[in-house]
Design a protein around this motif. Structure first.
Motif, PDB file in Angstrom:
ATOM      1  N   ILE A   1       0.842  -1.198   0.000  1.00  0.00           N
ATOM      2  CA  ILE A   1       0.000   0.000   0.000  1.00  0.00           C
ATOM      3  C   ILE A   1       0.879   1.250   0.000  1.00  0.00           C
ATOM      4  N   SER A   2       0.318   2.313  -0.576  1.00  0.00           N
ATOM      5  CA  SER A   2       0.949   3.619  -0.478  1.00  0.00           C
ATOM      6  C   SER A   2       0.208   4.295   0.678  1.00  0.00           C
TER       7      SER A   2
ATOM      8  N   GLU B   1       0.487   7.727  -8.284  1.00  0.00           N
ATOM      9  CA  GLU B   1      -0.801   7.628  -7.600  1.00  0.00           C
ATOM     10  C   GLU B   1      -1.285   6.197  -7.384  1.00  0.00           C
ATOM     11  N   ASN B   2      -1.536   5.486  -8.494  1.00  0.00           N
ATOM     12  CA  ASN B   2      -2.224   4.200  -8.357  1.00  0.00           C
ATOM     13  C   ASN B   2      -1.437   3.035  -8.931  1.00  0.00           C
ATOM     14  N   ALA B   3      -0.113   3.134  -8.865  1.00  0.00           N
ATOM     15  CA  ALA B   3       0.700   2.044  -9.408  1.00  0.00           C
ATOM     16  C   ALA B   3       1.910   1.847  -8.519  1.00  0.00           C
TER      17      ALA B   3
ATOM     18  N   LYS C   1      -8.980  -3.910  -6.154  1.00  0.00           N
ATOM     19  CA  LYS C   1      -7.706  -3.192  -6.233  1.00  0.00           C
ATOM     20  C   LYS C   1      -7.941  -1.710  -5.964  1.00  0.00           C
ATOM     21  N   LEU C   2      -6.916  -1.008  -5.550  1.00  0.00           N
ATOM     22  CA  LEU C   2      -6.962   0.444  -5.320  1.00  0.00           C
ATOM     23  C   LEU C   2      -8.024   0.847  -4.287  1.00  0.00           C
ATOM     24  N   CYS C   3      -8.372  -0.071  -3.370  1.00  0.00           N
ATOM     25  CA  CYS C   3      -9.387   0.327  -2.389  1.00  0.00           C
ATOM     26  C   CYS C   3      -8.711   1.063  -1.224  1.00  0.00           C
TER      27      CYS C   3
ATOM     28  N   VAL D   1      -3.798   3.518  -0.021  1.00  0.00           N
ATOM     29  CA  VAL D   1      -4.456   2.899  -1.170  1.00  0.00           C
ATOM     30  C   VAL D   1      -3.786   1.552  -1.420  1.00  0.00           C
TER      31      VAL D   1
ATOM     32  N   LEU E   1      -2.290  -0.989  -3.537  1.00  0.00           N
ATOM     33  CA  LEU E   1      -1.747  -0.956  -4.901  1.00  0.00           C
ATOM     34  C   LEU E   1      -1.588  -2.348  -5.500  1.00  0.00           C
ATOM     35  N   GLN E   2      -1.233  -3.314  -4.656  1.00  0.00           N
ATOM     36  CA  GLN E   2      -0.945  -4.646  -5.186  1.00  0.00           C
ATOM     37  C   GLN E   2      -1.262  -5.678  -4.116  1.00  0.00           C
TER      38      GLN E   2
END
Length: 427
Positions: free
Chosen positions: A212-213, A259-261, A314-316, A339, A341-342
């Protein structure tokens, strides 16, 4: 539940002001919601002569509290929902409620909704209706659903056909993102699902760990330490998870936020704790950095390892908290948000997945200069054992106590000595 709200009302007892739980609601609102209205309730408890000035005072106080939040400048309305309290006669009219309704009307808006993508619904009630089947009611988080579609209850690995649907007691054949809907299926025991997710078959994954980020919540007191356990909330589920923090290499602290990766090609620096203004490691950096400025990375990540697997998109949104903190202590239990991410679906992710994650620790060793060979090289000792393969250390940096920077060039002889090249020459 906070993730399905487009406009929140924060209700404050005008005689008490912000309490610990109101503050927690405000924190969750900042993470999960875009708009807010503050309601100062119980104004009937203020003596009539001083009522107006007390309301003004509390309004100012609330404006000050919200100054540094995304809700700065939001409407603040004073009401008494039930003057005189629960025992008061029914003839007592509420105070300020019609004004509140007007404010809510003016603040209400239609968020942009998108029917594309996989269907995902957060179910908050599940019950059976005799002769009909089992109804799951909830909010559609993404995508859309039609009569006759197959939907999956991923936590139970069960797929069912949508037999009928209702929105606010009206039968419908279609519903999309943002709608509240009841979906009726047959031959499903409602006791198996109280709340959870329903989705397009095969679209959600059950994961054992995740990258997560994240950002620390500023009101959380104390450090976020690697190996610590937190309550991790993902969608409707809260499970225990252990964290490991990591950041970009210091040279990349300022690079653009992804952001989302997540980039598995890069090397990341292991952190004993999340880096923030008051964390130990940034204190050390401050001492090493002459400018006195704390260098913090623009983005940080954590590896989350769940105690039991979690099913989620994903991305929740992910929220980490310490829910075992004493509820009466005046302290924020919410620690960080981020978030996902993976996710890692493989149970044996430690062997199969984690080797792809390149997180390194900084290590240093000390040795001595044995002798100077010429102006650009010296021989060192006491850094390696004689059986060490020096090849793996060739090219690594060395700093001499006299200030020169060098590189390990090669081994020297059989006893673990080595040659250091000094490109700028010996001083």
């Amino acid at each position: 539940g906070a993730q399905i709200i487009d406009l929140m009302m924060l209700v404050i007892d005008v005689t008490k002001g912000m309490q610990t739980q109101s503050a927690e609601c405000l924190v969750i609102g900042q993470i999960a919601c875009q708009k807010m209205v503050v309601v100062l309730n119980k104004i009937d408890l203020l003596p009539e002569g001083k009522r107006q000035s007390a309301i003004e005072k509390m309004t100012k106080k609330m404006q000050k509290t919200l100054e540094n939040t995304k809700f700065c400048g939001c409407p603040i309305v004073a009401v008494a929902a039930k003057p005189g309290g629960p025992e008061a006669p029914e003839s007592e009219n509420p105070l300020g409620v019609s004004e509140l309704i007007e404010v809510l009307k003016s603040q209400a808006y239609l968020p942009s909704r998108d029917p594309s993508g996989n269907f995902l619904m957060a179910v908050d009630h599940c019950f059976s209706i005799k002769g009909q089947g089992t109804v799951m009611t909830g909010t559609i988080l993404s995508g859309s659903v039609s009569l006759g579609d197959n939907v999956e209850i991923p936590a139970l690995k069960v797929t069912k056909k949508v037999k009928s649907m209702q929105m606010f007691h009206t039968p419908v054949t279609y519903a999309m993102q943002g709608d509240r809907v009841g979906i009726c299926v047959t031959q499903f025991d409602p006791k198996l699902l109280e709340r959870g997710l329903v989705c397009t078959p095969e679209s959600l994954h059950t994961i054992h760990a995740a990258i997560i980020s994240l950002k620390k919540i500023q009101y959380f007191r104390g450090a976020l330490q690697t190996k610590a356990k937190f309550h991790i909330t993902v969608g409707h589920e809260t499970v225990m998870g252990r964290v490991m923090f990591f950041s970009p290499a210091p040279a990349d602290f300022n690079e653009e936020i992804q952001e989302n990766a997540f980039d598995f090609e890069k090397d990341y620096l292991y952190q004993e704790e999340y880096l923030s203004k008051d964390s130990k490691s940034s204190e050390e950096n401050k001492e090493n950095d002459q400018s006195g400025e704390v260098q913090l990375p623009r983005q940080q990540w954590a590896l989350l390892e769940f105690e039991k697997p979690v099913t989620c998109p994903k991305l929740c949104l992910v929220i980490g908290s310490k829910l075992d903190t004493d509820i009466h202590a005046n302290t924020c239990r919410l620690a960080f948000h981020g978030v996902l991410l993976q996710g890692m679906e493989d149970k044996n992710y430690i062997e199969t997945f984690l080797p792809k994650l390149k997180v390194y620790k900084l290590k240093h060793k000390e040795g001595q200069v044995e002798r100077v060979m010429d102006d650009y090289s010296v021989i060192g000792r006491s850094l390696f054992k004689k059986e060490t393969n020096i090849q793996i250390f060739v090219g690594l940096k060395v700093k001499l106590s006299t200030g020169e920077d060098g590189l390990i060039d090669s081994g020297f002889g059989q006893s673990g000595k080595f040659k250091i090249r000094i490109p700028g020459g010996c001083s």
